[in-house]
Write an enzyme that holds these catalytic residues in place. Structure first.
Site, PDB file in Angstrom:
ATOM      1  N   GLU A 193     -26.560  -0.349  74.859  1.00 19.16           N
ATOM      2  CA  GLU A 193     -26.648   0.112  73.483  1.00 19.16           C
ATOM      3  C   GLU A 193     -28.166   0.431  73.129  1.00 19.16           C
ATOM      4  O   GLU A 193     -29.161  -0.024  73.815  1.00 19.16           O
ATOM      5  CB  GLU A 193     -26.151  -0.841  72.309  1.00 19.16           C
ATOM      6  CG  GLU A 193     -24.534  -0.961  72.461  1.00 19.16           C
ATOM      7  CD  GLU A 193     -23.855  -1.760  71.622  1.00 19.16           C
ATOM      8  OE1 GLU A 193     -24.849  -2.360  70.840  1.00 19.16           O
ATOM      9  OE2 GLU A 193     -22.590  -2.183  71.636  1.00 19.16           O
ATOM     10  N   TYR A 231     -20.275   1.164  65.376  1.00 18.03           N
ATOM     11  CA  TYR A 231     -19.808   2.206  66.153  1.00 18.03           C
ATOM     12  C   TYR A 231     -20.594   3.480  65.620  1.00 18.03           C
ATOM     13  O   TYR A 231     -20.152   4.144  64.613  1.00 18.03           O
ATOM     14  CB  TYR A 231     -18.206   2.357  65.719  1.00 18.03           C
ATOM     15  CG  TYR A 231     -17.452   1.063  66.104  1.00 18.03           C
ATOM     16  CD1 TYR A 231     -16.263   1.280  65.952  1.00 18.03           C
ATOM     17  CD2 TYR A 231     -17.759   0.275  67.019  1.00 18.03           C
ATOM     18  CE1 TYR A 231     -15.243   0.239  66.082  1.00 18.03           C
ATOM     19  CE2 TYR A 231     -17.045  -0.798  67.527  1.00 18.03           C
ATOM     20  CZ  TYR A 231     -15.938  -0.994  66.954  1.00 18.03           C
ATOM     21  OH  TYR A 231     -14.988  -1.979  67.579  1.00 18.03           O
ATOM     22  N   ARG A 256      -5.344  -0.774  68.095  1.00 18.42           N
ATOM     23  CA  ARG A 256      -4.573  -0.438  66.897  1.00 18.42           C
ATOM     24  C   ARG A 256      -3.545   0.424  67.614  1.00 18.42           C
ATOM     25  O   ARG A 256      -2.936   0.434  68.437  1.00 18.42           O
ATOM     26  CB  ARG A 256      -5.375   0.126  65.894  1.00 18.42           C
ATOM     27  CG  ARG A 256      -6.391  -0.856  65.102  1.00 18.42           C
ATOM     28  CD  ARG A 256      -6.888  -0.140  64.009  1.00 18.42           C
ATOM     29  NE  ARG A 256      -8.056   0.938  64.242  1.00 18.42           N
ATOM     30  CZ  ARG A 256      -9.199   0.686  64.699  1.00 18.42           C
ATOM     31  NH1 ARG A 256      -9.613  -0.595  64.609  1.00 18.42           N
ATOM     32  NH2 ARG A 256     -10.055   1.433  64.985  1.00 18.42           N
ATOM     33  N   ASP A 298     -23.672  -4.836  64.289  1.00 18.74           N
ATOM     34  CA  ASP A 298     -23.524  -3.899  65.436  1.00 18.74           C
ATOM     35  C   ASP A 298     -22.999  -2.547  64.786  1.00 18.74           C
ATOM     36  O   ASP A 298     -22.139  -2.884  63.801  1.00 18.74           O
ATOM     37  CB  ASP A 298     -22.789  -4.458  66.341  1.00 18.74           C
ATOM     38  CG  ASP A 298     -22.657  -3.766  67.651  1.00 18.74           C
ATOM     39  OD1 ASP A 298     -23.150  -2.690  67.595  1.00 18.74           O
ATOM     40  OD2 ASP A 298     -22.191  -4.204  68.813  1.00 18.74           O
ATOM     41  N   HIS A 344     -16.337   5.992  71.755  1.00 21.93           N
ATOM     42  CA  HIS A 344     -16.028   4.507  71.658  1.00 21.93           C
ATOM     43  C   HIS A 344     -15.212   3.984  70.533  1.00 21.93           C
ATOM     44  O   HIS A 344     -14.329   3.246  71.111  1.00 21.93           O
ATOM     45  CB  HIS A 344     -17.503   3.758  71.420  1.00 21.93           C
ATOM     46  CG  HIS A 344     -17.586   2.442  71.544  1.00 21.93           C
ATOM     47  ND1 HIS A 344     -17.081   1.834  72.570  1.00 21.93           N
ATOM     48  CD2 HIS A 344     -17.993   1.546  70.638  1.00 21.93           C
ATOM     49  CE1 HIS A 344     -17.221   0.508  72.300  1.00 21.93           C
ATOM     50  NE2 HIS A 344     -17.983   0.301  71.199  1.00 21.93           N
TER      51      HIS A 344
END
Length: 213
Positions: free
Chosen positions: A179, A106, A120, A104, A111
């Site tokens: 996706e 990014y 974070r 997968d 996103h």
């Protein structure tokens, strides 16, 4: 159109192509001589998975697509009076690939920023290298299923409110993302780098993919 798997003729899995509300049986098309100009083993169309067909390479798979397009536009094609076209409602779709790995990525800055803000520092959500190299991680390839099957609620450790120790239970909240999935079918050698210019030769096709977590 897209490649499908289905039950047909004594419950054997076959490879077909979805065309409108019909499916074109590629093994039946092969038997009718539609692909006589292409060196093919009939087993690639009467197979548990598409992997062997994909492994023939883009030059072959593209040629098959062009032949089918030409035949379907030809009023005198042998396909028109044959049993090669079947109603989609009469067949069952199956997972078309033996999936060896699933990674997968990014690919959206929005996103990645959102995830970084959640897990974070909200004031500095992106990793320093995000704009320079894709951020990829392995998913569980064995959990990929075809449309129409039930999604099983995953189990894991959950820390209930006002509790000090986690408990093992089914997830109380499930999230999903729509996706794009890219099917990489051409083999490469261990340690071999694939450039962006070569990437198209390794992508057999694209699918819509619901990622549940």
């Amino acid at each position: 159109y897209s490649f499908w798997y289905f039950f047909y003729k004594k419950f054997k899995k076959r490879v077909g192509i979805a065309i409108g509300d019909m499916i074109l049986d590629l093994k039946a098309s092969y038997d009718l001589g539609v692909f006589n100009g292409v060196f093919l083993d009939h087993n690639v169309f009467e197979n548990e998975y598409l992997n062997d067909f994909i492994a023939l390479g883009k030059s072959v798979t593209k040629k098959i697509r062009l032949i089918i397009q030409s035949e379907l536009c030809n009023d005198s094609s042998v396909l028109k009076e044959s049993n090669a076209l079947i109603k989609q409602s009469d067949v069952i779709m199956h997972l078309p690939l033996m999936i060896g790995d699933y990674t997968d990525f990014y690919s959206s800055i929005e996103h990645a920023t959102n995830i970084g803000s959640m897990f974070r520092d909200p004031t500095n959500p992106l990793l320093p290298n995000w704009k320079h190299i894709p951020v990829g991680y392995h998913g569980r390839a064995s959990s990929v299923i075809v449309s129409g099957q039930d999604v099983i609620r995953p189990k894991g450790q959950v820390l209930p409110l006002n509790k000090e120790a986690p408990v093992f239970q089914p997830s109380s909240r499930v999230y999903f993302e729509l996706e794009m999935g890219f099917v990489i079918g051409k083999k490469s050698n261990l340690g071999q780098s694939i450039s962006t210019k070569e990437a198209e030769e390794y992508i057999f096709g694209k699918v819509l993919f619901n990622d549940w977590s």
